[in-house]
Design a protein around this motif. Structure first.
Motif, PDB file in Angstrom:
ATOM      1  N   THR A   1       1.426  -1.211   0.391  1.00 44.97           N
ATOM      2  CA  THR A   1       0.080  -0.268  -0.137  1.00 44.97           C
ATOM      3  C   THR A   1       1.234   1.067  -0.302  1.00 44.97           C
ATOM      4  OG1 THR A   1      -1.858  -1.609   1.046  1.00 44.97           O
ATOM      5  CG2 THR A   1      -1.198   0.890   1.264  1.00 44.97           C
ATOM      6  N   ARG A   2       1.740   1.240   1.053  1.00 43.71           N
ATOM      7  CA  ARG A   2       2.561   2.263   0.693  1.00 43.71           C
ATOM      8  C   ARG A   2       3.540   2.845  -0.504  1.00 43.71           C
ATOM      9  NH1 ARG A   2       5.063   3.810   5.917  1.00 43.71           N
ATOM     10  NH2 ARG A   2       7.207   5.141   5.022  1.00 43.71           N
ATOM     11  N   ILE A   3       3.802   1.313  -1.108  1.00 43.83           N
ATOM     12  CA  ILE A   3       4.301   1.381  -2.551  1.00 43.83           C
ATOM     13  C   ILE A   3       3.090   2.340  -3.358  1.00 43.83           C
ATOM     14  CG2 ILE A   3       5.854   0.733  -4.784  1.00 43.83           C
ATOM     15  CD1 ILE A   3       6.407  -1.735  -3.244  1.00 43.83           C
ATOM     16  N   GLN A   4       2.548   1.642  -3.357  1.00 46.52           N
ATOM     17  CA  GLN A   4       1.234   2.552  -4.489  1.00 46.52           C
ATOM     18  C   GLN A   4       0.751   3.932  -3.873  1.00 46.52           C
ATOM     19  OE1 GLN A   4      -1.842  -0.559  -3.013  1.00 46.52           O
ATOM     20  NE2 GLN A   4      -1.869  -2.089  -5.380  1.00 46.52           N
ATOM     21  N   ALA A   5       0.220   4.309  -2.844  1.00 41.14           N
ATOM     22  CA  ALA A   5       0.699   5.607  -2.607  1.00 41.14           C
ATOM     23  C   ALA A   5       1.993   6.154  -3.076  1.00 41.14           C
ATOM     24  CB  ALA A   5      -0.458   5.829  -0.995  1.00 41.14           C
ATOM     25  N   SER A   6       2.897   6.201  -2.963  1.00 42.71           N
ATOM     26  CA  SER A   6       4.595   6.732  -3.529  1.00 42.71           C
ATOM     27  C   SER A   6       4.255   7.410  -4.780  1.00 42.71           C
ATOM     28  CB  SER A   6       5.263   6.209  -2.734  1.00 42.71           C
ATOM     29  OG  SER A   6       6.393   7.160  -3.216  1.00 42.71           O
ATOM     30  N   SER A   7       4.309   8.652  -4.573  1.00 43.50           N
ATOM     31  CA  SER A   7       5.202   9.195  -6.596  1.00 43.50           C
ATOM     32  C   SER A   7       6.026   8.547  -6.361  1.00 43.50           C
ATOM     33  CB  SER A   7       4.885  11.147  -6.408  1.00 43.50           C
ATOM     34  OG  SER A   7       5.752  11.139  -5.698  1.00 43.50           O
ATOM     35  N   GLU A   8       6.692   7.930  -5.831  1.00 35.15           N
ATOM     36  CA  GLU A   8       8.535   7.577  -6.548  1.00 35.15           C
ATOM     37  C   GLU A   8       8.113   6.096  -6.640  1.00 35.15           C
ATOM     38  OE1 GLU A   8      11.257   8.084  -3.238  1.00 35.15           O
ATOM     39  OE2 GLU A   8      10.182   9.593  -2.071  1.00 35.15           O
ATOM     40  N   ARG A   9       9.252   5.922  -7.538  1.00 37.60           N
ATOM     41  CA  ARG A   9       9.123   4.052  -7.837  1.00 37.60           C
ATOM     42  C   ARG A   9      10.179   3.350  -6.916  1.00 37.60           C
ATOM     43  NH1 ARG A   9       7.782   2.009 -13.615  1.00 37.60           N
ATOM     44  NH2 ARG A   9       9.426   0.127 -12.578  1.00 37.60           N
TER      45      ARG A   9
END
Length: 104
Positions: A45-53
């Motif tokens: 979820t944190r990866i999906q919500a982040s604008s960074e790759r």
């Protein structure tokens, strides 16, 4: 007439016990599932919500490095509060459906 009444009552009691057992099994199994999978879901979820790759392992290290194991379980309580009734009803519906459709 006495036997039919007691048989009906016994059947109803047995049915209620089966339903309660199904509800408990579903509720607790849902909570067990989320307790195991939660850190993975949190990182995802944190990866999906982040604008960074970011990769999974980089984000996992970031959460763990910042707050330790507690950080990996941040937000688990509301998930368990939701999971218990949702999974309890799902298991009960499955049991009733298999009986209704005579699925073996």
């Amino acid at each position: 007439a006495m036997k039919a009444s007691s048989s009906s009552s016994s059947s109803s009691s047995s049915s209620s016990k089966d339903a309660l057992a199904s509800l408990m099994a579903g509720g607790f199994s849902g909570c067990a599932y989320w307790s195991v999978i939660f850190p993975i879901d949190l990182v995802k979820t944190r990866i999906q919500a982040s604008s960074e790759r970011k990769t999974f392992w980089v984000e996992l290290a970031k959460v763990y490095g910042g707050k330790g194991v507690r950080g990996l379980y941040s937000g688990l309580t509301p998930t368990l509060v939701r999971a218990f009734p949702a999974n309890a009803v799902q298991w009960l519906a499955w049991d009733w459906s298999t009986k209704f459709f005579d699925v073996k």
